[in-house]
Structure formats: structure tokens, C-alpha cells
Design a protein around this motif. Structure first.
Motif, PDB file in Angstrom:
ATOM      1  N   ILE A  97      48.692  38.663  39.876  1.00  0.00           N
ATOM      2  CA  ILE A  97      48.308  38.621  38.394  1.00  0.00           C
ATOM      3  C   ILE A  97      48.991  40.124  37.867  1.00  0.00           C
ATOM      4  O   ILE A  97      48.647  41.062  38.362  1.00  0.00           O
ATOM      5  N   VAL A  98      49.578  39.838  36.705  1.00  0.00           N
ATOM      6  CA  VAL A  98      50.377  41.008  36.099  1.00  0.00           C
ATOM      7  C   VAL A  98      49.486  40.598  34.585  1.00  0.00           C
ATOM      8  O   VAL A  98      50.065  39.991  33.749  1.00  0.00           O
ATOM      9  N   ASP A  99      48.739  41.859  34.204  1.00  0.00           N
ATOM     10  CA  ASP A  99      48.241  41.742  32.746  1.00  0.00           C
ATOM     11  C   ASP A  99      47.731  43.335  32.592  1.00  0.00           C
ATOM     12  O   ASP A  99      47.096  43.702  33.592  1.00  0.00           O
ATOM     13  N   ASP A 100      47.881  43.816  31.369  1.00  0.00           N
ATOM     14  CA  ASP A 100      47.574  45.018  31.011  1.00  0.00           C
ATOM     15  C   ASP A 100      46.036  45.320  30.774  1.00  0.00           C
ATOM     16  O   ASP A 100      45.477  46.328  30.909  1.00  0.00           O
ATOM     17  N   SER A 101      45.537  44.165  30.813  1.00  0.00           N
ATOM     18  CA  SER A 101      43.858  43.971  30.626  1.00  0.00           C
ATOM     19  C   SER A 101      43.059  43.826  31.878  1.00  0.00           C
ATOM     20  O   SER A 101      43.337  42.849  32.519  1.00  0.00           O
ATOM     21  N   LYS A 102      42.340  44.810  32.113  1.00  0.00           N
ATOM     22  CA  LYS A 102      41.544  44.552  33.502  1.00  0.00           C
ATOM     23  C   LYS A 102      40.683  43.553  33.165  1.00  0.00           C
ATOM     24  O   LYS A 102      40.252  42.864  34.323  1.00  0.00           O
ATOM     25  N   LEU A 103      40.068  43.426  32.022  1.00  0.00           N
ATOM     26  CA  LEU A 103      38.912  42.170  31.820  1.00  0.00           C
ATOM     27  C   LEU A 103      39.917  40.818  32.038  1.00  0.00           C
ATOM     28  O   LEU A 103      39.509  39.760  33.073  1.00  0.00           O
ATOM     29  N   ILE A 104      41.393  40.684  31.625  1.00  0.00           N
ATOM     30  CA  ILE A 104      41.722  39.542  31.965  1.00  0.00           C
ATOM     31  C   ILE A 104      42.304  39.304  33.602  1.00  0.00           C
ATOM     32  O   ILE A 104      41.986  38.295  34.067  1.00  0.00           O
ATOM     33  N   ARG A 105      42.685  40.340  34.073  1.00  0.00           N
ATOM     34  CA  ARG A 105      42.841  40.581  35.396  1.00  0.00           C
ATOM     35  C   ARG A 105      41.709  40.044  36.194  1.00  0.00           C
ATOM     36  O   ARG A 105      41.770  39.120  37.149  1.00  0.00           O
ATOM     37  N   ASP A 106      40.512  40.545  35.848  1.00  0.00           N
ATOM     38  CA  ASP A 106      39.325  40.210  36.559  1.00  0.00           C
ATOM     39  C   ASP A 106      39.173  38.627  36.430  1.00  0.00           C
ATOM     40  O   ASP A 106      38.487  37.936  37.389  1.00  0.00           O
ATOM     41  N   ILE A 107      39.126  38.132  35.108  1.00  0.00           N
ATOM     42  CA  ILE A 107      39.007  36.794  34.869  1.00  0.00           C
ATOM     43  C   ILE A 107      39.761  35.928  35.647  1.00  0.00           C
ATOM     44  O   ILE A 107      39.525  34.950  36.361  1.00  0.00           O
ATOM     45  N   LEU A 108      41.024  36.153  35.573  1.00  0.00           N
ATOM     46  CA  LEU A 108      42.229  35.513  36.295  1.00  0.00           C
ATOM     47  C   LEU A 108      41.913  35.387  37.715  1.00  0.00           C
ATOM     48  O   LEU A 108      41.811  34.277  38.504  1.00  0.00           O
ATOM     49  N   THR A 109      41.517  36.575  38.019  1.00  0.00           N
ATOM     50  CA  THR A 109      41.289  36.442  39.753  1.00  0.00           C
ATOM     51  C   THR A 109      40.115  35.754  40.078  1.00  0.00           C
ATOM     52  O   THR A 109      40.105  35.174  41.065  1.00  0.00           O
ATOM     53  N   SER A 110      38.914  35.555  39.236  1.00  0.00           N
ATOM     54  CA  SER A 110      37.881  35.006  39.597  1.00  0.00           C
ATOM     55  C   SER A 110      38.023  33.592  39.375  1.00  0.00           C
ATOM     56  O   SER A 110      37.875  32.839  40.695  1.00  0.00           O
ATOM     57  N   LEU A 111      38.926  32.903  38.405  1.00  0.00           N
ATOM     58  CA  LEU A 111      39.018  31.563  38.186  1.00  0.00           C
ATOM     59  C   LEU A 111      40.196  31.156  39.509  1.00  0.00           C
ATOM     60  O   LEU A 111      39.971  29.991  39.891  1.00  0.00           O
ATOM     61  N   LEU A 112      40.974  31.855  39.492  1.00  0.00           N
ATOM     62  CA  LEU A 112      42.049  31.429  40.530  1.00  0.00           C
ATOM     63  C   LEU A 112      41.590  31.262  41.908  1.00  0.00           C
ATOM     64  O   LEU A 112      41.998  30.430  42.766  1.00  0.00           O
ATOM     65  N   SER A 113      40.656  32.250  42.440  1.00  0.00           N
ATOM     66  CA  SER A 113      39.934  32.396  43.509  1.00  0.00           C
ATOM     67  C   SER A 113      39.002  31.140  43.871  1.00  0.00           C
ATOM     68  O   SER A 113      38.715  31.087  45.052  1.00  0.00           O
ATOM     69  N   SER A 114      38.779  30.598  42.797  1.00  0.00           N
ATOM     70  CA  SER A 114      37.403  29.647  42.891  1.00  0.00           C
ATOM     71  C   SER A 114      38.167  28.360  43.487  1.00  0.00           C
ATOM     72  O   SER A 114      37.494  27.481  43.961  1.00  0.00           O
ATOM     73  N   ASP A 115      39.468  28.215  43.656  1.00  0.00           N
ATOM     74  CA  ASP A 115      40.172  27.306  44.201  1.00  0.00           C
ATOM     75  C   ASP A 115      40.460  27.241  45.795  1.00  0.00           C
ATOM     76  O   ASP A 115      41.147  28.514  45.824  1.00  0.00           O
ATOM     77  N   ARG A 120      42.921  26.375  47.648  1.00  0.00           N
ATOM     78  CA  ARG A 120      44.121  26.493  47.664  1.00  0.00           C
ATOM     79  C   ARG A 120      44.990  27.734  47.396  1.00  0.00           C
ATOM     80  O   ARG A 120      46.108  27.978  47.639  1.00  0.00           O
ATOM     81  N   ILE A 121      44.389  28.646  46.493  1.00  0.00           N
ATOM     82  CA  ILE A 121      44.925  29.818  46.095  1.00  0.00           C
ATOM     83  C   ILE A 121      44.336  31.060  46.756  1.00  0.00           C
ATOM     84  O   ILE A 121      43.212  31.204  47.048  1.00  0.00           O
ATOM     85  N   GLN A 122      45.098  32.165  46.867  1.00  0.00           N
ATOM     86  CA  GLN A 122      44.747  33.255  47.161  1.00  0.00           C
ATOM     87  C   GLN A 122      45.315  34.307  46.380  1.00  0.00           C
ATOM     88  O   GLN A 122      46.584  34.448  46.118  1.00  0.00           O
ATOM     89  N   VAL A 123      44.465  35.030  45.549  1.00  0.00           N
ATOM     90  CA  VAL A 123      44.971  36.143  44.597  1.00  0.00           C
ATOM     91  C   VAL A 123      45.215  37.383  45.408  1.00  0.00           C
ATOM     92  O   VAL A 123      44.361  37.832  46.250  1.00  0.00           O
ATOM     93  N   VAL A 124      46.454  37.627  45.870  1.00  0.00           N
ATOM     94  CA  VAL A 124      46.773  38.818  46.945  1.00  0.00           C
ATOM     95  C   VAL A 124      46.807  40.062  46.128  1.00  0.00           C
ATOM     96  O   VAL A 124      47.017  41.141  46.809  1.00  0.00           O
ATOM     97  N   GLY A 125      46.857  40.105  44.918  1.00  0.00           N
ATOM     98  CA  GLY A 125      46.938  41.378  44.266  1.00  0.00           C
ATOM     99  C   GLY A 125      46.982  41.230  42.546  1.00  0.00           C
ATOM    100  O   GLY A 125      47.107  40.174  42.073  1.00  0.00           O
ATOM    101  N   THR A 126      46.618  42.490  41.820  1.00  0.00           N
ATOM    102  CA  THR A 126      46.925  42.541  40.336  1.00  0.00           C
ATOM    103  C   THR A 126      47.603  43.752  40.251  1.00  0.00           C
ATOM    104  O   THR A 126      47.710  44.743  40.774  1.00  0.00           O
ATOM    105  N   ALA A 127      48.440  43.614  39.163  1.00  0.00           N
ATOM    106  CA  ALA A 127      49.228  44.837  38.269  1.00  0.00           C
ATOM    107  C   ALA A 127      49.063  44.884  36.978  1.00  0.00           C
ATOM    108  O   ALA A 127      48.868  44.131  36.386  1.00  0.00           O
ATOM    109  N   GLU A 128      49.040  46.287  36.474  1.00  0.00           N
ATOM    110  CA  GLU A 128      48.631  46.532  34.915  1.00  0.00           C
ATOM    111  C   GLU A 128      49.883  46.763  34.170  1.00  0.00           C
ATOM    112  O   GLU A 128      49.822  46.570  32.934  1.00  0.00           O
ATOM    113  N   ASP A 129      50.929  46.519  34.975  1.00  0.00           N
ATOM    114  CA  ASP A 129      52.436  46.596  33.922  1.00  0.00           C
ATOM    115  C   ASP A 129      53.542  46.261  35.066  1.00  0.00           C
ATOM    116  O   ASP A 129      53.272  46.035  36.435  1.00  0.00           O
TER     117      ASP A 129
END
Length: 362
Positions: A8-26, A28-37
Motif C-alpha cells: 500500500i502506497v499512500d502519504d496518509s497514515k489513516l488511509i494506509r491503516d484503513i486499507l491495511t485493515s480492510l484488505l487483510s480482512s480477506d 486471499r490477501i496479505q498486506v506485506v507492507g506500506t509506504a508513505e511516498d
């Protein structure tokens, strides 16, 4: 089966956390990391080797489009853009799709939607993106590494341009086109290849939210020798015009004494979509009376596939984009294999579909 690895690449920590939570709920998907830029993302792509990237459009240091262009040239991979519902955000997203992004998701204004329909939308789009073949990604890379062609300039002296004004004649024949994932760029490539005569009238339904259709129509209008605009309720369908279904609304065509008119409605989504290709094609089956053709382009799911069969049963010719040229052969594949909606000879690549439009418009 291995999980789909997502970065997940997004400058907003809130959006990174939200996307991590909802994608990890499936499962079939593993969020392996996030990046701020993009600079952070570049190293994490090397270290984590993700299968899919979600990429914010507007970020500091380097915007999403500039990063995407470099990425698709050097290491092509499936990318889903995360875009704001603004005029600027939608324009940038259009550029990203031209550069090879598989799809986009609009950031919701209402955070209460996050864990509902928004969650399912982004999960399905990430899973679909993960299924895009390496062959298609390599084709995108090859296209981007070729010398850049000049931006098409709208001709002003063609018959089409002269006739495509408010005094243009009512259309006697219409071409209906529907699509989803990958279809924004597919439709653009198709239309740029058409030999327009000025007699064409095209109606289009794509799975787009509000604001995006306005930007998309303006971009096409600057590249084609005809008028491209969002469809309006009750307006006559005229020669030399292309009408795009407004984002978040259904588009139908209706027969009138003078020809055809556009009908815009806010009725419930069909096949989970509004606009729905099913709604447009069913109106063509009912009102086309042999004076229309219909085409289904790349897209996930089955929206429009069954209705295309009804267009064919009503005696009108139907077409489908072939698998080799489709980003996702869900909708056209269902039309061909499940509903027998298209004759085998009319399953074509984009150049073939453009030729069919050119012949029908003469």
C-alpha cells in the motif's frame, strides 16, 4: 493457494491503516507492507516483491502518475490507483490508466462506507488485478518504452467536426458500447482507430463514479473528430456525437419519432453497477429495431453479457473484445462462452472493433 501480496502506497497514515485493515480482512490477501511516498515504495518493492500495488494519486515528492510511469517501464506489475473524487484527481487517474494502471478506486467522502461497499470494491479490484497475466504487463511495458507519439489533436475540418454541433441531424443508427476494468483505455484506443464519417452516434456505459465521466469525456473530446460529452436526460441522439453515461447513473436509449433519445435514471444498481451495461444493452434490444449494434469490452464480472444476447436475439449484430487484447476477459468472456451473445467471427481485437464501427457508420 498462495495469498496475494499487496503493498500500500499512500502519504496518509489513516488511509494506509484503513486499507491495511480492510484488505487483510480477506483470507486471499496479505498486506506485506506500506509506504508513505514513492521513494519509500521503490525500496519496499525490491525487498517485499508484492503481487499488487495500491497507489495514491496525489502524494508529496513525486505524484502517483510519475511513479507509475517509471514503475511500468522498469518493473511492470498490477497497480490499482486510489483516487480522490475531485476534478484534478480524476484527470490524473485518467493519465494513470493510460500508463498501465489496471483499475482505480475512488476514496469515499463518507468514512462510514469504508467497511461496507468500499471494502468489497477494493478487495475485488485487487484480486482482479492480481490475475492480470505477465504477458499483458509486458505489452504495457513495451508500449511505454517506445518513442512517445504526439498527443492527438482534434481535427476541425472533417465532415464529422462540421456536422457535430447542435444542428446535427438525429441519428438513424446507434452504436452501444459497454465495459469495465481496462475499458477506459480500450475504448480510447478503439475510437482513435475509427474512420469517422460524421454519421456515427455512439452511446457508452462504463463502471465509473461521478466526476470521472466528465474528465474522461473531455479528454476523448480533445482527441476525436466528433463531440464527446456526458449524456443528458431527454436529449436527442445526434450524428457525430459520442455520449458517455454519467457516473453513478444509468443510461438508456429510447426510440422516438425523430430517432433516438438518451434517458438518464437513478434507479437501483443492476449487477451491482450504476451505470450498468445491462441496462444500456436491454434498452438497445427493446428500441434498436435493427438500427443498432452493441459491443462489450474488457471488464470483470458479467454485467451486460446476458443483455448482449438479447440484442443479438432481437436481430442486431453484436461484438466482443477478444481475450488476447482484454485486460480482464470477464464480461466479454461470459458473453461469448456462457450466453452465446456473439458470433465467433465477431470476437475481435480493438482494431477489428474499430473497423466494425467504421463500417456501420457509413
Amino acid at each position: 493457494m498462495d495469498k496475494i501480496k499487496v503493498l500500500i502506497v499512500d502519504d496518509s497514515k489513516l488511509i494506509r491503516d484503513i486499507l491495511t485493515s480492510l484488505l487483510s480482512s480477506d483470507a486471499r490477501i496479505q498486506v506485506v507492507g506500506t509506504a508513505e511516498d514513492p521513494y519509500d515504495a521503490r525500496q519496499k518493492i525490491k525487498d517485499l516483491n508484492p503481487d499488487v500495488l495500491t497507489l495514491d494519486v496525489e502524494m508529496p515528492k513525486m505524484n502517483g502518475v510519475a511513479f507509475l510511469k517509471n514503475l511500468m517501464r522498469l518493473r511492470p506489475m498490477p497497480v490499482v490507483m486510489i483516487s480522490t473524487l475531485t476534478s484534478e484527481g480524476s484527470q490524473i487517474t485518467m493519465q494513470a490508466l493510460e500508463l498501465g494502471a489496471i483499475d482505480f478506486v475512488a476514496k469515499p467522502n463518507d468514512l462510514s462506507r469504508i467497511m461496507g461497499e468500499y471494502s468489497q470494491e477494493i478487495i475485488s479490484k485487487v484480486i482482479t488485478a492480481a490475475g492480470v497475466s505477465q504477458q499483458k504487463l509486458t505489452a504495457i511495458q513495451q508500449k511505454l518504452t517506445q518513442p512517445e507519439a504526439p498527443e492527438p489533436v482534434k481535427p476541425l475540418s472533417t465532415q464529422a467536426a462540421i456536422s457535430a454541433d447542435s444542428n446535427a441531424k438525429p441519428a438513424k443508427k446507434i452504436i452501444a458500447i459497454g465495459g469495465s476494468t481496462g475499458s477506459l483505455e480500450a475504448l480510447r484506443e478503439l475510437l482513435v482507430a475509427v474512420n469517422f464519417t460524421g454519421k456515427e452516434a455512439i452511446v457508452v456505459a462504463l463502471h465509473l463514479p461521478g466526476r470521472f465521466t466528465e474528465s474522461y469525456a473531455k479528454r476523448l473530446d480533445g482527441q476525436l473528430p466528433c463531440v464527446v460529452k456526458e449524456a443528458q436526460h431527454g436529449e436527442p441522439i445526434r450524428e457525430g456525437h459520442i455520449y458517455i453515461a454519467p457516473g453513478g447513473q444509468h443510461l438508456e436509449v429510447r426510440k422516438r419519432a425523430f430517432g433516438f433519445e438518451n434517458v438518464i435514471t437513478d434507479e437501483a444498481p443492476v449487477n451491482l453497477h450504476r451505470p450498468s451495461v445491462e441496462v444500456l444493452f436491454d434498452s438497445v434490444a427493446k428500441h434498436g429495431e435493427g438500427n443498432a449494434i452493441a459491443m462489450i469490452l474488457t471488464g470483470m464480472g458479467k454485467d451486460g453479457s446476458e443483455a448482449l444476447a438479447r440484442v443479438r436475439s432481437a436481430g442486431m449484430r453484436t461484438f466482443a473484445q477478444n481475450e488476447a487484447s482484454s485486460v480482464v476477459w470477464g464480461m466479454p468472456g461470459a458473453a461469448v462462452n456462457e450466453f452465446n451473445a456473439v458470433a465467433p467471427a465477431d470476437v475481435l481485437d480493438l482494431q477489428g472493433l474499430a473497423s466494425a464501427v467504421s463500417k456501420f457508420g457509413r
